[in-house]
Scaffold this motif. Structure first.
Motif, PDB file in Angstrom:
ATOM      1  N   ASP A  12      47.825  91.152  51.409  1.00 45.60           N
ATOM      2  CA  ASP A  12      48.246  90.614  50.099  1.00 45.60           C
ATOM      3  C   ASP A  12      47.039  90.199  49.249  1.00 45.60           C
ATOM      4  N   ASP A  64      45.709  87.317  48.518  1.00 39.18           N
ATOM      5  CA  ASP A  64      44.787  86.391  49.185  1.00 39.18           C
ATOM      6  C   ASP A  64      43.911  87.143  50.194  1.00 39.18           C
ATOM      7  N   ASP A  91      43.226  85.247  57.015  1.00 44.51           N
ATOM      8  CA  ASP A  91      44.534  85.080  56.381  1.00 44.51           C
ATOM      9  C   ASP A  91      45.692  85.649  57.213  1.00 44.51           C
ATOM     10  N   HIS A 140      44.882  79.877  56.723  1.00 43.33           N
ATOM     11  CA  HIS A 140      45.473  78.650  56.165  1.00 43.33           C
ATOM     12  C   HIS A 140      46.961  78.482  56.494  1.00 43.33           C
ATOM     13  N   HIS A 141      47.475  79.323  57.393  1.00 43.64           N
ATOM     14  CA  HIS A 141      48.879  79.155  57.798  1.00 43.64           C
ATOM     15  C   HIS A 141      48.993  78.075  58.882  1.00 43.64           C
ATOM     16  N   THR A 147      43.441  81.194  51.984  1.00 40.26           N
ATOM     17  CA  THR A 147      42.343  81.425  52.927  1.00 40.26           C
ATOM     18  C   THR A 147      41.063  81.757  52.162  1.00 40.26           C
ATOM     19  N   ASP A 204      48.719  82.585  46.348  1.00 35.79           N
ATOM     20  CA  ASP A 204      49.354  82.033  47.541  1.00 35.79           C
ATOM     21  C   ASP A 204      50.132  80.749  47.294  1.00 35.79           C
TER      22      ASP A 204
HETATM   23 MN   LIG Z   1      47.084  83.540  52.390  1.00 33.76          MN
END
Ligand SMILES: [Mn+2]
Length: 335
Positions: free
Chosen positions: A27, A29, A78, A108-109, A134, A160
């Motif tokens: 995606d 990001d 990411d 960053h999840h 991220t 995001d």
């Molecule tokens: Mn992301």
């Protein structure tokens, strides 16, 4: 097609023997992450033997398992591990490590603590932090003094957090959604500090016209519902629509002035999205059904009865099975 791409990737790794490999999300990001890293590799490491692979949580274990590479620096950006494949990923990481590879994982999840701890001792670096994107984590760690990387990062954040404050972000999201060729295209542009050109503009405009028609159709058919606590919402059926669903939902929510939307992504997959700036916590519903996400945007899958599956096959994309109506009831009562 997927197999062919896998073979090409393997061959490319074999022939080019990259010293640095970036595995990143498909995606906006993810593309932004790779672009910042490439600037780091080019301008700080002065290295030109690198490669990028685009992936996602589902394909990551397979990619890691099949990588034939030694003594390389591998970035994973990411992408968070799927709980059910943690063991597979760990084994693949151990194998890569024993081949002399250094792995750096930035994401960053939400991660399961146990797995993060387990993997921390096997990789050279792990940065798993709550952040808007991220890209931001990568910018801070590797390229915080670079103006172009700062700009790239802002698009990562904008995409995001579903803010879409810049028209560029919307265009990137739509282009990346419709054709995979845009991943490399946009990445190469970002690396050069170019964020808009004629081709992006024209393709974006073409898609916007189609999306406008889709949104108009949705609005014509829409009904506004209300929860017990007085929040307004609508149901949007986006089965078979190949555009960023969160973005369409946002547009519809704005036009109808509802607080949030219930989006039918597939006959058994639902997402809930807040309208921009509305502060409804939708996450408890997603968690109840075993899904996840953020308070403002979350999703889950539902089990369909055999009857609903058959009816769905016969009646097509317009049909809304009774299980989904049950979800709507729950939303009404609990939001
Ligand atoms: Mn992301």
């Amino acid at each position: 097609m997927l197999k062919l791409r896998k073979i090409i990737t393997k061959l490319a790794i074999y022939l080019r023997k990259p010293r640095i490999l970036i595995i990143t999300h498909r995606d906006t990001d993810g593309v932004a992450c790779a672009s910042i890293l490439i600037r780091y590799i080019k301008h700080k490491l002065h290295e030109d033997k690198f490669m990028t692979i685009f992936s996602g949580p589902t394909s990551l274990p397979k990619i890691l398992e099949s990588l034939k590479i030694k003594n390389a620096r591998i970035f994973i950006c990411d992408i968070s591990p799927n709980i059910s494949e943690e063991e597979k990923i760990l084994r693949a990481i151990l194998r890569l490590k024993s081949g002399g590879n250094n792995i750096e994982w930035i994401d960053h999840h939400e991660w399961r603590r146990e797995f993060k701890d387990k993997i921390s001792s096997e990789v050279s670096k792990i940065i798993v932090d709550k952040a808007p994107s991220t890209s931001r984590l990568i910018f801070q760690e590797y390229m915080h003094d670079d103006e172009v990387s700062l700009k790239i990062m802002k698009f990562g954040d904008d995409a995001d957090t579903l803010s879409d404050n810049f028209k560029e972000t919307i265009a990137y999201r739509i282009l990346l959604f419709t054709n995979s060729k845009w991943r490399k295209y946009l990445m190469n542009k970002f690396v050069q500090g170019i964020f808009w050109d004629k081709e992006i503009e024209e393709t974006f405009k073409k898609h916007l016209l189609k999306i406008d028609l889709i949104i108009q159709k949705i609005i014509d058919k829409s009904k506004i519902l209300e929860t017990k606590s007085g929040k307004k919402f609508t149901i949007i059926n986006l089965r078979g629509i190949n555009y960023p669903k969160s973005w369409i939902a946002g547009k519809v929510a704005e036009k109808l002035n509802v607080d949030f939307t219930v989006v039918i992504r597939k006959m058994n997959a639902i997402s809930l999205y807040c309208r921009k700036n509305s502060k409804v916590n939708l996450l408890p519903i997603a968690l109840h059904y075993g899904g996840g996400g953020h308070a403002f945007a979350c999703g889950f899958r539902i089990k369909l009865s055999f009857k609903s599956l058959i009816l769905s096959l016969i009646l097509g994309k317009e049909y809304i099975p009774e299980e989904i109506w049950k979800v709507v009831e729950k939303v009404k009562n609990e939001i």
